[in-house]
Design a protein around this motif. Sequence first.
Motif, PDB file in Angstrom:
ATOM      1  N   PHE A 137      47.473  34.297  32.528  1.00  0.00           N
ATOM      2  CA  PHE A 137      46.442  34.319  33.567  1.00  0.00           C
ATOM      3  C   PHE A 137      46.900  33.565  34.808  1.00  0.00           C
ATOM      4  CE2 PHE A 137      43.008  31.871  35.569  1.00  0.00           C
ATOM      5  CZ  PHE A 137      42.258  32.901  36.105  1.00  0.00           C
ATOM      6  N   TRP A 138      47.385  32.331  34.618  1.00  0.00           N
ATOM      7  CA  TRP A 138      47.812  31.543  35.770  1.00  0.00           C
ATOM      8  C   TRP A 138      49.011  32.175  36.463  1.00  0.00           C
ATOM      9  CZ3 TRP A 138      45.413  28.054  38.504  1.00  0.00           C
ATOM     10  CH2 TRP A 138      44.342  27.356  37.931  1.00  0.00           C
ATOM     11  N   ILE A 140      49.750  35.429  36.723  1.00  0.00           N
ATOM     12  CA  ILE A 140      49.310  36.571  37.538  1.00  0.00           C
ATOM     13  C   ILE A 140      48.532  36.098  38.757  1.00  0.00           C
ATOM     14  CG2 ILE A 140      47.810  38.606  37.560  1.00  0.00           C
ATOM     15  CD1 ILE A 140      48.554  39.040  34.622  1.00  0.00           C
ATOM     16  N   LEU A 141      47.710  35.062  38.598  1.00  0.00           N
ATOM     17  CA  LEU A 141      46.927  34.545  39.712  1.00  0.00           C
ATOM     18  C   LEU A 141      47.825  33.969  40.807  1.00  0.00           C
ATOM     19  CD1 LEU A 141      44.058  33.896  40.782  1.00  0.00           C
ATOM     20  CD2 LEU A 141      44.275  31.666  39.674  1.00  0.00           C
ATOM     21  N   LEU A 142      48.867  33.231  40.393  1.00  0.00           N
ATOM     22  CA  LEU A 142      49.711  32.542  41.367  1.00  0.00           C
ATOM     23  C   LEU A 142      50.794  33.435  41.955  1.00  0.00           C
ATOM     24  CD1 LEU A 142      50.140  29.156  39.474  1.00  0.00           C
ATOM     25  CD2 LEU A 142      48.848  29.522  41.583  1.00  0.00           C
ATOM     26  N   TYR A 146      47.721  37.736  44.530  1.00  0.00           N
ATOM     27  CA  TYR A 146      46.388  37.289  44.953  1.00  0.00           C
ATOM     28  C   TYR A 146      46.492  36.093  45.889  1.00  0.00           C
ATOM     29  CZ  TYR A 146      41.514  35.813  44.622  1.00  0.00           C
ATOM     30  OH  TYR A 146      40.233  35.454  44.919  1.00  0.00           O
ATOM     31  N   SER A 147      47.381  35.164  45.567  1.00  0.00           N
ATOM     32  CA  SER A 147      47.585  33.986  46.411  1.00  0.00           C
ATOM     33  C   SER A 147      48.648  34.269  47.460  1.00  0.00           C
ATOM     34  CB  SER A 147      48.025  32.794  45.557  1.00  0.00           C
ATOM     35  OG  SER A 147      48.421  31.708  46.372  1.00  0.00           O
ATOM     36  N   TYR A 155      43.604  35.678  51.092  1.00  0.00           N
ATOM     37  CA  TYR A 155      43.819  35.829  49.660  1.00  0.00           C
ATOM     38  C   TYR A 155      43.374  37.219  49.258  1.00  0.00           C
ATOM     39  CZ  TYR A 155      38.784  34.978  49.246  1.00  0.00           C
ATOM     40  OH  TYR A 155      37.427  35.051  49.370  1.00  0.00           O
TER      41      TYR A 155
END
Length: 491
Positions: A137-138, A140-142, A146-147, A155
Amino acid sequence: MDEEAAKKMEEGVGNSAMNEKQEEVAEIEHGKERTIMEVPPPSEANTGVNNKHKTKRVATLDAFRGLTIVLMILVDDAGGAYPRIDHSPWNGCTLADFVMPFFLFIVGVAIALALKRIPKISYAVRKIILRTLKLLFWGILLQGGYSHAPDDLVYGVNMKFIRWCGILQRIGLVYCVVALIETFTTKLRPTTFSPGHVSIFTAYKWQWFGGFVAFLIYMITTYTLYVPDWSFVDHINDDKLNRYTVKCGMRGHLGPACNAVGYVDRQVWGVNHLYSQPVWRRLKACTLSSPGEGPFRQDAPAWCRAPFEPEGLLSSISAIMSGTIGIHYGHVLINFKGHWERLKQWVSMGFVLLVIAIILHFTNAIPINKQLYSFSYVCFTAGAAGIVFSAFYILIDVWGIRTPFLFLEWIGMNAMLVFVMAAQGIFAAFVNGWYYENPHNSLVHWIEKHVFVNVWHSERVGTILYVFFAEITFWSLVAGILHKFKIYWKL
């Protein structure tokens, strides 16, 4: 690095006079384990099997983890100014290319310490799976798109182009596989060791078998899979969205255009979901600015514009071998109590791996290549990790020279925090969000320009000093203060 967790473990020996009892590896109740970016909270720091054994930390491992985070910040933020420390555009190994395998080596060592005893296998498996999902999860988010930290004050990601792979995703995959093997084979380990250099290998033969299976899958696929012609649309450099075709039709190719590693990722994830700015763009075939970044040559081949995933599926299977070697070093730490016995195992294996890698590379049998995560790359970086880890162990745990490395320990104990805030630029993005009139009139840009670049009248010198003082030194102090108050970011 474009791109990827701490565990409960023993604390380093303060000096060489410390006895073997103080060197005992801490055990974790009910199989609780910590990943590379985690550290146990103070409330768990004294929790052991049956609540009788106090948990200690390996100072060497914390310092080595901190060193790896520092290297990541350095090469990520100063690599543009100093291309020689940035990732090798293809074959070869630079400073940046050690970061990922060092992380995976640490993962392996930490797994061995965390899963020394597993009273309840089902509980341990659930924790491993949950922690793996958190890392995915972290990741893919970072790094999925997205970031846009630290420079773009926006964003969000177009799901058509989201990147599924990344640093934490690879760490999560390697952690999951190696930890599950360690968990399910816990009852197959011998209770006593026969004397001899190879006893540690035979005692943990199933871990080595898992690494060998990963080796076979990678090698067979890399050298036998047929790679056909393929095409892509350049969404980054072409305003007209031209489609390019790369001619392949071959097997066993280890160049940028037609290797099996890229083919597997294009088939599994889709070409639009791969990393859009691979380092091969800095090759001489692509730009006259090589080894730095620059505009494409007019005669640059089509693949120069193509996406490529440096943390892809097949290369991550190869990366399991890095974790396997790391867990071996952890097993040595657990089962050999004397400094000399440990160092003899570690250093000898490190040099053997380096020799294998050098022979494979310079005979051109299997070139050292981070993007493909070649077998020679696994051996070279794991051997280097073993030598550096041994050197840290001598300095910190044997000779007791701990003070100069405290800042690395602090960073290592709060690795996830520093990784997200510094290496991924989240804190800088937050500061950049407060600007005057123009987004470039922010505190981060002002400090970099006026305190470092303009003072030294050199962008290169100013950049490296900014990285050392405004990033590495700053986050060392932050991590030290948080450690003082026993505040850690754990998954």
